[in-house]
Design a protein around this motif. Structure first.
Motif, PDB file in Angstrom:
ATOM      1  N   ARG A 156       0.830  -1.210   0.000  1.00 26.75           N
ATOM      2  CA  ARG A 156       0.000   0.000   0.000  1.00 26.75           C
ATOM      3  C   ARG A 156       0.862   1.256   0.000  1.00 26.75           C
ATOM      4  O   ARG A 156       0.566   2.219  -0.700  1.00 26.75           O
ATOM      5  CB  ARG A 156      -0.925   0.012   1.213  1.00 26.75           C
ATOM      6  CG  ARG A 156      -2.037  -0.980   1.104  1.00 26.75           C
ATOM      7  CD  ARG A 156      -2.984  -0.821   2.274  1.00 26.75           C
ATOM      8  NE  ARG A 156      -3.880  -1.947   2.351  1.00 26.75           N
ATOM      9  CZ  ARG A 156      -5.076  -1.969   1.765  1.00 26.75           C
ATOM     10  NH1 ARG A 156      -5.494  -0.948   1.076  1.00 26.75           N
ATOM     11  NH2 ARG A 156      -5.837  -3.038   1.880  1.00 26.75           N
ATOM     12  N   VAL A 157       1.926   1.244   0.787  1.00 30.34           N
ATOM     13  CA  VAL A 157       2.836   2.389   0.798  1.00 30.34           C
ATOM     14  C   VAL A 157       3.458   2.555  -0.578  1.00 30.34           C
ATOM     15  O   VAL A 157       3.471   3.649  -1.147  1.00 30.34           O
ATOM     16  CB  VAL A 157       3.939   2.208   1.866  1.00 30.34           C
ATOM     17  CG1 VAL A 157       4.980   3.294   1.757  1.00 30.34           C
ATOM     18  CG2 VAL A 157       3.359   2.176   3.245  1.00 30.34           C
ATOM     19  N   ALA A 158       3.970   1.460  -1.132  1.00 27.19           N
ATOM     20  CA  ALA A 158       4.693   1.525  -2.397  1.00 27.19           C
ATOM     21  C   ALA A 158       3.801   1.982  -3.549  1.00 27.19           C
ATOM     22  O   ALA A 158       4.212   2.799  -4.373  1.00 27.19           O
ATOM     23  CB  ALA A 158       5.302   0.161  -2.715  1.00 27.19           C
ATOM     24  N   SER A 159       2.570   1.488  -3.612  1.00 23.68           N
ATOM     25  CA  SER A 159       1.703   1.845  -4.737  1.00 23.68           C
ATOM     26  C   SER A 159       1.280   3.310  -4.672  1.00 23.68           C
ATOM     27  O   SER A 159       1.244   3.997  -5.699  1.00 23.68           O
ATOM     28  CB  SER A 159       0.480   0.937  -4.783  1.00 23.68           C
ATOM     29  OG  SER A 159      -0.311   1.110  -3.634  1.00 23.68           O
ATOM     30  N   VAL A 200       8.731  12.801  -2.618  1.00 25.70           N
ATOM     31  CA  VAL A 200       8.086  12.070  -1.535  1.00 25.70           C
ATOM     32  C   VAL A 200       9.131  11.722  -0.475  1.00 25.70           C
ATOM     33  O   VAL A 200      10.229  11.257  -0.794  1.00 25.70           O
ATOM     34  CB  VAL A 200       7.413  10.778  -2.037  1.00 25.70           C
ATOM     35  CG1 VAL A 200       6.763  10.031  -0.893  1.00 25.70           C
ATOM     36  CG2 VAL A 200       6.403  11.080  -3.117  1.00 25.70           C
ATOM     37  N   ILE A 201       8.759  11.954   0.788  1.00 23.85           N
ATOM     38  CA  ILE A 201       9.581  11.569   1.930  1.00 23.85           C
ATOM     39  C   ILE A 201       8.804  10.502   2.688  1.00 23.85           C
ATOM     40  O   ILE A 201       7.674  10.742   3.098  1.00 23.85           O
ATOM     41  CB  ILE A 201       9.831  12.770   2.859  1.00 23.85           C
ATOM     42  CG1 ILE A 201      10.479  13.917   2.094  1.00 23.85           C
ATOM     43  CG2 ILE A 201      10.685  12.363   4.046  1.00 23.85           C
ATOM     44  CD1 ILE A 201      10.395  15.238   2.808  1.00 23.85           C
ATOM     45  N   VAL A 202       9.385   9.320   2.849  1.00 18.63           N
ATOM     46  CA  VAL A 202       8.742   8.236   3.592  1.00 18.63           C
ATOM     47  C   VAL A 202       9.453   8.105   4.933  1.00 18.63           C
ATOM     48  O   VAL A 202      10.671   7.942   4.988  1.00 18.63           O
ATOM     49  CB  VAL A 202       8.803   6.902   2.818  1.00 18.63           C
ATOM     50  CG1 VAL A 202       8.147   5.795   3.615  1.00 18.63           C
ATOM     51  CG2 VAL A 202       8.147   7.039   1.463  1.00 18.63           C
ATOM     52  N   LEU A 203       8.672   8.178   6.011  1.00 16.33           N
ATOM     53  CA  LEU A 203       9.221   8.099   7.363  1.00 16.33           C
ATOM     54  C   LEU A 203       8.866   6.759   8.004  1.00 16.33           C
ATOM     55  O   LEU A 203       7.894   6.116   7.612  1.00 16.33           O
ATOM     56  CB  LEU A 203       8.661   9.232   8.225  1.00 16.33           C
ATOM     57  CG  LEU A 203       8.888  10.650   7.712  1.00 16.33           C
ATOM     58  CD1 LEU A 203       8.223  11.646   8.634  1.00 16.33           C
ATOM     59  CD2 LEU A 203      10.356  10.953   7.580  1.00 16.33           C
ATOM     60  N   VAL A 249      13.746   8.005   1.744  1.00 12.18           N
ATOM     61  CA  VAL A 249      13.210   7.085   2.752  1.00 12.18           C
ATOM     62  C   VAL A 249      14.094   7.146   3.990  1.00 12.18           C
ATOM     63  O   VAL A 249      15.325   7.103   3.890  1.00 12.18           O
ATOM     64  CB  VAL A 249      13.163   5.636   2.209  1.00 12.18           C
ATOM     65  CG1 VAL A 249      12.501   4.714   3.214  1.00 12.18           C
ATOM     66  CG2 VAL A 249      12.427   5.576   0.881  1.00 12.18           C
ATOM     67  N   TYR A 250      13.442   7.249   5.170  1.00  8.54           N
ATOM     68  CA  TYR A 250      14.157   7.335   6.436  1.00  8.54           C
ATOM     69  C   TYR A 250      13.632   6.280   7.403  1.00  8.54           C
ATOM     70  O   TYR A 250      12.444   5.978   7.416  1.00  8.54           O
ATOM     71  CB  TYR A 250      13.995   8.726   7.060  1.00  8.54           C
ATOM     72  CG  TYR A 250      14.623   9.807   6.218  1.00  8.54           C
ATOM     73  CD1 TYR A 250      15.984  10.060   6.284  1.00  8.54           C
ATOM     74  CD2 TYR A 250      13.856  10.550   5.333  1.00  8.54           C
ATOM     75  CE1 TYR A 250      16.568  11.034   5.510  1.00  8.54           C
ATOM     76  CE2 TYR A 250      14.428  11.529   4.548  1.00  8.54           C
ATOM     77  CZ  TYR A 250      15.792  11.773   4.635  1.00  8.54           C
ATOM     78  OH  TYR A 250      16.359  12.733   3.853  1.00  8.54           O
ATOM     79  N   LYS A 251      14.532   5.739   8.247  1.00  7.96           N
ATOM     80  CA  LYS A 251      14.165   4.704   9.222  1.00  7.96           C
ATOM     81  C   LYS A 251      13.240   5.226  10.307  1.00  7.96           C
ATOM     82  O   LYS A 251      12.376   4.521  10.784  1.00  7.96           O
ATOM     83  CB  LYS A 251      15.425   4.165   9.904  1.00  7.96           C
ATOM     84  CG  LYS A 251      16.138   3.134   9.148  1.00  7.96           C
ATOM     85  CD  LYS A 251      17.262   2.603   9.991  1.00  7.96           C
ATOM     86  CE  LYS A 251      17.539   1.254   9.560  1.00  7.96           C
ATOM     87  NZ  LYS A 251      17.852   0.200  10.273  1.00  7.96           N
ATOM     88  N   ASP A 252      13.451   6.472  10.730  1.00  3.27           N
ATOM     89  CA  ASP A 252      12.670   7.020  11.834  1.00  3.27           C
ATOM     90  C   ASP A 252      11.910   8.253  11.364  1.00  3.27           C
ATOM     91  O   ASP A 252      11.778   8.490  10.175  1.00  3.27           O
ATOM     92  CB  ASP A 252      13.579   7.343  13.019  1.00  3.27           C
ATOM     93  CG  ASP A 252      14.781   8.188  12.638  1.00  3.27           C
ATOM     94  OD1 ASP A 252      14.828   8.666  11.491  1.00  3.27           O
ATOM     95  OD2 ASP A 252      15.666   8.380  13.482  1.00  3.27           O
ATOM     96  N   ILE A 309      11.596  -0.464   1.026  1.00  2.00           N
ATOM     97  CA  ILE A 309      10.615   0.441   0.412  1.00  2.00           C
ATOM     98  C   ILE A 309      11.114   0.927  -0.941  1.00  2.00           C
ATOM     99  O   ILE A 309      10.350   0.996  -1.911  1.00  2.00           O
ATOM    100  CB  ILE A 309      10.305   1.612   1.362  1.00  2.00           C
ATOM    101  CG1 ILE A 309       9.581   1.064   2.592  1.00  2.00           C
ATOM    102  CG2 ILE A 309       9.465   2.671   0.672  1.00  2.00           C
ATOM    103  CD1 ILE A 309       9.206   2.079   3.621  1.00  2.00           C
ATOM    104  N   MET A 310      12.397   1.246  -1.048  1.00  2.00           N
ATOM    105  CA  MET A 310      12.956   1.697  -2.335  1.00  2.00           C
ATOM    106  C   MET A 310      12.779   0.617  -3.406  1.00  2.00           C
ATOM    107  O   MET A 310      12.389   0.913  -4.534  1.00  2.00           O
ATOM    108  CB  MET A 310      14.445   2.019  -2.183  1.00  2.00           C
ATOM    109  CG  MET A 310      14.743   3.239  -1.379  1.00  2.00           C
ATOM    110  SD  MET A 310      14.372   4.765  -2.219  1.00  2.00           S
ATOM    111  CE  MET A 310      15.738   4.891  -3.326  1.00  2.00           C
ATOM    112  N   HIS A 311      13.033  -0.635  -3.045  1.00  2.00           N
ATOM    113  CA  HIS A 311      12.918  -1.735  -4.004  1.00  2.00           C
ATOM    114  C   HIS A 311      11.466  -1.944  -4.421  1.00  2.00           C
ATOM    115  O   HIS A 311      11.179  -2.195  -5.595  1.00  2.00           O
ATOM    116  CB  HIS A 311      13.499  -3.011  -3.386  1.00  2.00           C
ATOM    117  CG  HIS A 311      13.577  -4.147  -4.344  1.00  2.00           C
ATOM    118  ND1 HIS A 311      12.617  -5.132  -4.400  1.00  2.00           N
ATOM    119  CD2 HIS A 311      14.476  -4.443  -5.295  1.00  2.00           C
ATOM    120  CE1 HIS A 311      12.931  -5.992  -5.337  1.00  2.00           C
ATOM    121  NE2 HIS A 311      14.062  -5.605  -5.898  1.00  2.00           N
ATOM    122  N   ALA A 312      10.530  -1.842  -3.479  1.00  2.00           N
ATOM    123  CA  ALA A 312       9.115  -2.029  -3.796  1.00  2.00           C
ATOM    124  C   ALA A 312       8.594  -0.916  -4.695  1.00  2.00           C
ATOM    125  O   ALA A 312       7.854  -1.169  -5.654  1.00  2.00           O
ATOM    126  CB  ALA A 312       8.298  -2.094  -2.507  1.00  2.00           C
TER     127      ALA A 312
END
Length: 147
Positions: free
Chosen positions: A27-30, A54-57, A124-127, A101-104
């Motif tokens: 869901r995040v990746a799509s 996009v910034i994914v936390l 993409v960040y871990k925290d 997440i980057m791969h997905a």
């Protein structure tokens, strides 16, 4: 009436923040892939890069359903003879969760020069800490989060 075709000069890029806590990986990746390609905009044109940043936390809190942590594997080849490497997603989530997440997301983007340009706008960040506050990113809620 003519069909509208966006030009590179027409594109106005925005920044978005996505929190991946308790959300399934797919869901995040799509939804992130839709923003990177620009499919959430009215000026979307397939051959023009109309996407946003996009910034994914909290990538270490993303959910993989079923037995995917044990069964699913990331495979790559080093280019040398016998150089097929693989790591299961459980190990990968502990060591390098942003790579998951980057791969997905990369798998959901076009497989051409346009997709290679779009993936560079994903951070993409871990925290929950990121260094893009100067861009004033907007927060987006991912649909389908688990409580």
């Amino acid at each position: 009436m003519k069909t509208f075709m966006a030009k590179q000069a027409d594109v106005e890029r925005k920044w978005f923040v996505v929190d991946a806590t308790n959300v399934p990986l797919g869901r995040v990746a799509s939804q992130v892939a839709d923003i990177l390609t620009g499919k959430n905009k009215t000026i979307y044109t397939p051959h023009v890069d109309t996407g946003d940043f996009v910034i994914v936390l909290n990538s270490d809190k993303v959910v993989l359903t079923g037995n995917k942590l044990v069964d699913k594997k990331l495979r790559w080849h080093t280019g040398y003879i016998g150089g097929l490497k693989e790591v299961d997603y459980g190990t990968l989530m502990k060591t390098n969760s942003p790579k998951v997440i980057m791969h997905a997301v990369k798998g959901m983007l076009p497989k051409n020069s346009l997709g290679r340009k779009q993936i560079t706008r994903l951070h993409v960040y871990k925290d929950a800490n990121h260094n893009h506050s100067a861009q004033k990113p907007e927060t987006i809620e991912i649909k389908g989060a688990r409580n």
